[in-house]
Design a protein around this motif. Sequence first.
Motif, PDB file in Angstrom:
ATOM      1  N   GLY A  95       5.929  10.782  13.077  1.00 53.05           N
ATOM      2  CA  GLY A  95       5.632  10.166  11.873  1.00 53.05           C
ATOM      3  C   GLY A  95       5.320   9.151  11.676  1.00 53.05           C
ATOM      4  N   VAL A  96       5.818   8.687  12.669  1.00 46.80           N
ATOM      5  CA  VAL A  96       5.643   7.311  12.131  1.00 46.80           C
ATOM      6  C   VAL A  96       4.671   6.732  11.834  1.00 46.80           C
ATOM      7  CG1 VAL A  96       6.587   4.799  12.943  1.00 46.80           C
ATOM      8  CG2 VAL A  96       8.547   6.384  12.834  1.00 46.80           C
ATOM      9  N   GLN A  97       3.773   7.317  12.375  1.00 40.86           N
ATOM     10  CA  GLN A  97       2.175   6.632  13.015  1.00 40.86           C
ATOM     11  C   GLN A  97       1.569   7.726  12.191  1.00 40.86           C
ATOM     12  OE1 GLN A  97       1.403   5.071  15.705  1.00 40.86           O
ATOM     13  NE2 GLN A  97       3.282   5.033  16.692  1.00 40.86           N
ATOM     14  N   ALA A 105       1.885   7.669  -2.169  1.00 39.73           N
ATOM     15  CA  ALA A 105       1.791   6.866  -3.484  1.00 39.73           C
ATOM     16  C   ALA A 105       1.128   8.466  -3.974  1.00 39.73           C
ATOM     17  CB  ALA A 105       1.610   6.273  -4.511  1.00 39.73           C
ATOM     18  N   GLY A 106       1.870   9.696  -4.557  1.00 40.90           N
ATOM     19  CA  GLY A 106       0.609  10.668  -5.199  1.00 40.90           C
ATOM     20  C   GLY A 106       1.236  11.743  -4.357  1.00 40.90           C
ATOM     21  N   ALA A 107       1.784  11.345  -3.369  1.00 40.12           N
ATOM     22  CA  ALA A 107       1.686  12.629  -2.670  1.00 40.12           C
ATOM     23  C   ALA A 107       2.775  13.156  -2.940  1.00 40.12           C
ATOM     24  CB  ALA A 107       1.797  12.622  -1.107  1.00 40.12           C
ATOM     25  N   CYS A 108       2.970  14.713  -2.555  1.00 34.70           N
ATOM     26  CA  CYS A 108       3.808  15.343  -2.666  1.00 34.70           C
ATOM     27  C   CYS A 108       5.512  14.888  -1.943  1.00 34.70           C
ATOM     28  CB  CYS A 108       3.950  17.329  -2.170  1.00 34.70           C
ATOM     29  SG  CYS A 108       4.028  17.566  -0.599  1.00 34.70           S
ATOM     30  N   HIS A 109       7.002  15.601  -2.213  1.00 37.15           N
ATOM     31  CA  HIS A 109       8.231  15.131  -2.313  1.00 37.15           C
ATOM     32  C   HIS A 109       7.857  15.300  -0.139  1.00 37.15           C
ATOM     33  CE1 HIS A 109      11.949  14.100  -1.191  1.00 37.15           C
ATOM     34  NE2 HIS A 109      11.960  15.392  -0.665  1.00 37.15           N
ATOM     35  N   GLY A 110       7.715  16.055   0.064  1.00 40.44           N
ATOM     36  CA  GLY A 110       7.639  16.796   1.644  1.00 40.44           C
ATOM     37  C   GLY A 110       5.999  16.619   2.150  1.00 40.44           C
ATOM     38  N   CYS A 111       5.715  15.868   1.947  1.00 37.46           N
ATOM     39  CA  CYS A 111       4.010  15.160   2.777  1.00 37.46           C
ATOM     40  C   CYS A 111       4.344  14.388   4.178  1.00 37.46           C
ATOM     41  CB  CYS A 111       3.348  14.126   1.760  1.00 37.46           C
ATOM     42  SG  CYS A 111       1.958  14.028   2.146  1.00 37.46           S
ATOM     43  N   ALA A 112       3.051  15.769   4.884  1.00 37.77           N
ATOM     44  CA  ALA A 112       3.845  14.664   6.064  1.00 37.77           C
ATOM     45  C   ALA A 112       3.205  13.409   6.785  1.00 37.77           C
ATOM     46  CB  ALA A 112       2.644  15.201   6.930  1.00 37.77           C
ATOM     47  N   ASN A 120       7.223  15.111   7.876  1.00 38.05           N
ATOM     48  CA  ASN A 120       6.936  14.190   8.861  1.00 38.05           C
ATOM     49  C   ASN A 120       6.968  13.792  10.652  1.00 38.05           C
ATOM     50  OD1 ASN A 120       7.637  10.467   9.056  1.00 38.05           O
ATOM     51  ND2 ASN A 120       5.527  10.564   7.941  1.00 38.05           N
ATOM     52  N   GLN A 121       8.988  14.634  10.666  1.00 35.16           N
ATOM     53  CA  GLN A 121       9.746  14.522  11.340  1.00 35.16           C
ATOM     54  C   GLN A 121       9.247  15.898  12.806  1.00 35.16           C
ATOM     55  OE1 GLN A 121      14.391  13.749  10.489  1.00 35.16           O
ATOM     56  NE2 GLN A 121      12.893  11.661   9.934  1.00 35.16           N
ATOM     57  N   SER A 122       8.520  16.697  11.840  1.00 29.10           N
ATOM     58  CA  SER A 122       8.457  17.563  12.792  1.00 29.10           C
ATOM     59  C   SER A 122       6.671  17.833  13.560  1.00 29.10           C
ATOM     60  CB  SER A 122       7.798  19.714  11.534  1.00 29.10           C
ATOM     61  OG  SER A 122       9.023  19.397  10.680  1.00 29.10           O
ATOM     62  N   THR A 125       3.495  19.708  12.491  1.00 29.36           N
ATOM     63  CA  THR A 125       2.870  19.355  11.594  1.00 29.36           C
ATOM     64  C   THR A 125       2.163  18.554  11.618  1.00 29.36           C
ATOM     65  OG1 THR A 125       4.385  20.865  10.240  1.00 29.36           O
ATOM     66  CG2 THR A 125       3.032  18.627   9.276  1.00 29.36           C
ATOM     67  N   THR A 126       3.044  16.886  12.758  1.00 24.43           N
ATOM     68  CA  THR A 126       2.267  15.502  12.255  1.00 24.43           C
ATOM     69  C   THR A 126       1.128  15.848  13.700  1.00 24.43           C
ATOM     70  OG1 THR A 126       4.284  15.343  14.567  1.00 24.43           O
ATOM     71  CG2 THR A 126       5.072  14.503  11.717  1.00 24.43           C
ATOM     72  N   SER A 127       1.230  17.260  15.207  1.00 25.14           N
ATOM     73  CA  SER A 127       0.270  16.874  15.277  1.00 25.14           C
ATOM     74  C   SER A 127      -0.818  17.527  14.809  1.00 25.14           C
ATOM     75  CB  SER A 127       0.221  18.287  16.737  1.00 25.14           C
ATOM     76  OG  SER A 127       1.545  17.863  18.115  1.00 25.14           O
TER      77      SER A 127
END
Length: 166
Positions: A95-97, A105-112, A120-122, A125-127
Motif C-alpha cells: 500500500g505504501v508503494q 485528493a478526490g478519491a473515496c475515503h477507502g481508496c486503495a 490500501n493495507q489489504s 486489493t493492493t496486488s
Amino acid sequence: MPENTEYSMTPDDALLVAGIGQHALAARRAMIQALLDQYGSEKLVEILAQFIGMANSVAANCAEMSDMVLIHECGVHPDKFSSVNLPTIFGACQGVQIASKCDPAGACHGCAYRLGSIANQSPITTSDAEFMAHDRKGFMCHADLDEQGEPLRVCVGHAKAARASA
C-alpha cells in the motif's frame, strides 16, 4: 503465512513495545532512540523482528476471527467465501508503494491509493491495483456500486496514478 505464534517476546519487551505504541510518531521515535541508546542495536533488531512476528499473528487472528463471525454469527456458508481480504503487514507495505503514485485528493475515503485505508493495507486489493497499473479503466472504485453490487466507475486514485506514470 507462518504460524500465529512465530514470535517470542519477553514480558519486559512487550511492555516496552506497548508503551511505545501508545504515542504519536515523534514520541515513538524518541522512545526507540532511547531504547537504542540504552540497549544497543542487537536488542532493537530483536524487538523489531519479534514485533513483526506479533503483528503478522494479530493480522492472521483477525482474519480467522472475521471468518468465524461470518460463519457462526451471520450464517454464511464457508463455501461462499475464501476468507475476507483484511489488512496485513505485507499488504500495508504494498500500500505504501501504490499510495506514493498519486495525490489521493478526490478519491473515496477507502481508496486503495489512500495511505492507511483498509484497501490500501489489504494484500489482494493492493496486488490487484498494482497488476492493473497500466490499465486506466481496469481498477474500479468499490464505494459506488449498482444494484447487483458491481462498481460503477473507475477508481479515482487508480486513474490519477495511471496518468502520473504516463
